[in-house]
Motif scaffolding. Sequence first.
Motif, PDB file in Angstrom:
ATOM      1  N   UNK A  82       0.849  -1.197   0.000  1.00 25.60           N
ATOM      2  CA  UNK A  82       0.000   0.000   0.000  1.00 25.60           C
ATOM      3  C   UNK A  82       0.883   1.246   0.000  1.00 25.60           C
ATOM      4  N   UNK A  83       0.688   2.115  -0.962  1.00 20.49           N
ATOM      5  CA  UNK A  83       1.431   3.363  -1.048  1.00 20.49           C
ATOM      6  C   UNK A  83       0.836   4.379  -0.071  1.00 20.49           C
ATOM      7  N   UNK A  84       1.688   5.221   0.492  1.00 21.90           N
ATOM      8  CA  UNK A  84       1.273   6.208   1.491  1.00 21.90           C
ATOM      9  C   UNK A  84       1.613   7.596   0.965  1.00 21.90           C
ATOM     10  N   UNK A  85       0.654   8.516   1.041  1.00 23.51           N
ATOM     11  CA  UNK A  85       0.825   9.835   0.444  1.00 23.51           C
ATOM     12  C   UNK A  85       0.472  10.907   1.481  1.00 23.51           C
ATOM     13  N   UNK A 281      -9.820  23.505   0.125  1.00 21.16           N
ATOM     14  CA  UNK A 281      -8.697  23.356  -0.802  1.00 21.16           C
ATOM     15  C   UNK A 281      -8.127  21.944  -0.836  1.00 21.16           C
ATOM     16  N   UNK A 282      -8.152  21.248   0.292  1.00 27.30           N
ATOM     17  CA  UNK A 282      -7.538  19.928   0.348  1.00 27.30           C
ATOM     18  C   UNK A 282      -8.225  18.930  -0.575  1.00 27.30           C
ATOM     19  N   UNK A 283      -9.523  19.053  -0.747  1.00 29.44           N
ATOM     20  CA  UNK A 283     -10.233  18.099  -1.601  1.00 29.44           C
ATOM     21  C   UNK A 283      -9.725  18.163  -3.037  1.00 29.44           C
ATOM     22  N   UNK A 284      -9.339  19.352  -3.494  1.00 25.86           N
ATOM     23  CA  UNK A 284      -8.847  19.474  -4.867  1.00 25.86           C
ATOM     24  C   UNK A 284      -7.470  18.823  -5.022  1.00 25.86           C
ATOM     25  N   UNK A 285      -6.633  18.922  -3.983  1.00 24.10           N
ATOM     26  CA  UNK A 285      -5.347  18.235  -3.999  1.00 24.10           C
ATOM     27  C   UNK A 285      -5.554  16.721  -4.026  1.00 24.10           C
ATOM     28  N   UNK A 286      -6.529  16.247  -3.267  1.00 23.58           N
ATOM     29  CA  UNK A 286      -6.833  14.817  -3.236  1.00 23.58           C
ATOM     30  C   UNK A 286      -7.343  14.338  -4.592  1.00 23.58           C
ATOM     31  N   UNK A 287      -8.263  15.073  -5.182  1.00 15.94           N
ATOM     32  CA  UNK A 287      -8.809  14.699  -6.487  1.00 15.94           C
ATOM     33  C   UNK A 287      -7.712  14.700  -7.549  1.00 15.94           C
ATOM     34  N   UNK A 288      -6.831  15.699  -7.494  1.00 18.33           N
ATOM     35  CA  UNK A 288      -5.733  15.759  -8.453  1.00 18.33           C
ATOM     36  C   UNK A 288      -4.836  14.536  -8.343  1.00 18.33           C
ATOM     37  N   UNK A 293      -3.113   9.047 -10.225  1.00 15.31           N
ATOM     38  CA  UNK A 293      -2.982   7.602 -10.039  1.00 15.31           C
ATOM     39  C   UNK A 293      -3.733   6.837 -11.120  1.00 15.31           C
ATOM     40  N   UNK A 294      -4.925   7.284 -11.458  1.00 14.90           N
ATOM     41  CA  UNK A 294      -5.698   6.620 -12.502  1.00 14.90           C
ATOM     42  C   UNK A 294      -4.990   6.685 -13.852  1.00 14.90           C
ATOM     43  N   UNK A 295      -4.169   7.736 -14.030  1.00 13.36           N
ATOM     44  CA  UNK A 295      -3.417   7.891 -15.279  1.00 13.36           C
ATOM     45  C   UNK A 295      -2.031   7.255 -15.204  1.00 13.36           C
ATOM     46  N   UNK A 296      -1.727   6.621 -14.079  1.00 15.12           N
ATOM     47  CA  UNK A 296      -0.431   5.966 -13.942  1.00 15.12           C
ATOM     48  C   UNK A 296       0.721   6.917 -13.700  1.00 15.12           C
ATOM     49  N   UNK A 297       0.437   8.109 -13.171  1.00 11.63           N
ATOM     50  CA  UNK A 297       1.469   9.120 -12.944  1.00 11.63           C
ATOM     51  C   UNK A 297       1.933   9.112 -11.491  1.00 11.63           C
ATOM     52  N   UNK A 298       3.087   9.751 -11.253  1.00 13.29           N
ATOM     53  CA  UNK A 298       3.626   9.861  -9.903  1.00 13.29           C
ATOM     54  C   UNK A 298       2.717  10.728  -9.038  1.00 13.29           C
ATOM     55  N   UNK A 300       2.431  13.440  -6.005  1.00 14.82           N
ATOM     56  CA  UNK A 300       3.107  14.378  -5.105  1.00 14.82           C
ATOM     57  C   UNK A 300       2.826  14.014  -3.651  1.00 14.82           C
ATOM     58  N   UNK A 301       3.876  13.998  -2.841  1.00 16.45           N
ATOM     59  CA  UNK A 301       3.709  13.676  -1.431  1.00 16.45           C
ATOM     60  C   UNK A 301       3.852  12.206  -1.106  1.00 16.45           C
ATOM     61  N   UNK A 302       4.157  11.363  -2.111  1.00 15.11           N
ATOM     62  CA  UNK A 302       4.284   9.936  -1.800  1.00 15.11           C
ATOM     63  C   UNK A 302       5.467   9.705  -0.867  1.00 15.11           C
ATOM     64  N   UNK A 303       5.251   8.856   0.126  1.00 13.69           N
ATOM     65  CA  UNK A 303       6.216   8.654   1.202  1.00 13.69           C
ATOM     66  C   UNK A 303       7.177   7.526   0.865  1.00 13.69           C
ATOM     67  N   UNK A 304       8.445   7.764   1.174  1.00 16.10           N
ATOM     68  CA  UNK A 304       9.463   6.720   1.117  1.00 16.10           C
ATOM     69  C   UNK A 304       9.531   6.103   2.512  1.00 16.10           C
ATOM     70  N   UNK A 305       9.056   4.903   2.645  1.00 17.41           N
ATOM     71  CA  UNK A 305       8.981   4.299   3.992  1.00 17.41           C
ATOM     72  C   UNK A 305      10.345   4.157   4.644  1.00 17.41           C
ATOM     73  N   UNK A 306      11.396   3.977   3.856  1.00 17.42           N
ATOM     74  CA  UNK A 306      12.721   3.816   4.434  1.00 17.42           C
ATOM     75  C   UNK A 306      13.206   5.106   5.090  1.00 17.42           C
ATOM     76  N   UNK A 307      12.716   6.262   4.620  1.00 18.25           N
ATOM     77  CA  UNK A 307      13.120   7.555   5.184  1.00 18.25           C
ATOM     78  C   UNK A 307      12.119   8.040   6.218  1.00 18.25           C
ATOM     79  N   UNK A 308      10.881   7.579   6.146  1.00 13.85           N
ATOM     80  CA  UNK A 308       9.862   7.980   7.109  1.00 13.85           C
ATOM     81  C   UNK A 308       9.124   9.237   6.732  1.00 13.85           C
TER      82      UNK A 308
END
Length: 309
Positions: A82-85, A281-288, A293-298, A300-308
């Motif tokens: 599971x990816x964390x954002x 404003x947060x809902x628009x960031x979430x929708x974006x 994700x639906x388009x297979x793009x990176x 923003x804000x995705x977490x690197x679990x190894x760095x925390x």
Amino acid sequence: MSAILHVGPSERASAWQAEFRHALPEVEFRCWPEIGDARDIRYLVAWTLSPQLIAALPRLEVLFSIGAGIDQLDLSLVPEHVRIVRMIEPGITTTMAQYVAASVLALHRDLPFYIEAQRRGGWTQLPTLLCEERSVGVMGLGELGRAALTMLAPLGFRLRGWNRSPRRIEGAECFSGAGELDAFLGGTDILVCLLPLTDETRGILSRDLFDRLPHGARLVNAARGGHLVEDDLLAALDEGRIASAMLDVSQVEPLPQDHPFRTDPRILVTPHVAGVTRIETAVHALIDNLRRDLAGQALPGEVDRTRGY
């Protein structure tokens, strides 16, 4: 069908559900505990987690944090796939930058001293310095740290920044890594902590760090309560190492009624309001991010679990 499950206040849920129906109807917005068919749920947006919640979502793919940090989440409950954002949105960024600017000015102009003087009926004036006669150092140069420096720039302070990895920010002298921490601290009159809370940064605001600041430095902590060793701050205040502090976070929240921070005139306390996730404003960031994700793009804000973070 793809669905996102929201866990949180009903006011936010209602507003976001309506926005999803309009802007992203292909993703059904559901509200805990009415999850419907759990096999549809690919996305979860929440502040905290429980084992029951995660166990109920066998096809979860992405977890969105409501806030800019993830330390409040028990990541041991989240399957590795599971990816964390983190939440990156204008409301959090702007309110945090404004809070930092207000706090820095409050400490620069000795508001804790004058508030206490008013309380006891005093009328004493301290020497007044210009902003350009003081340096402000921001620890943590991510989205929030960069925004804080941008907000502070017009005021004229000598700006500095420290980060684990190198950064370049126009108008600020930047330092990085453990090897440059002493040089950063030694030239910082007002220290602002905006670090993510990780195993490496927990307790970083301690006696050891305070001793490396100029005598009489000021402190702003708008990150997490876990960064600060509270007894060390009280000792540094008593010794004059730290002159005053502005704290938006604490080890225990709400701050206990008998906590010494509540009555110490050298400390201004606010109830974790520095950076606020705004419903509008947060809902628009979430929708974006969902569209990405639906388009297979990176994301923003995705977490690197190894760095925390």
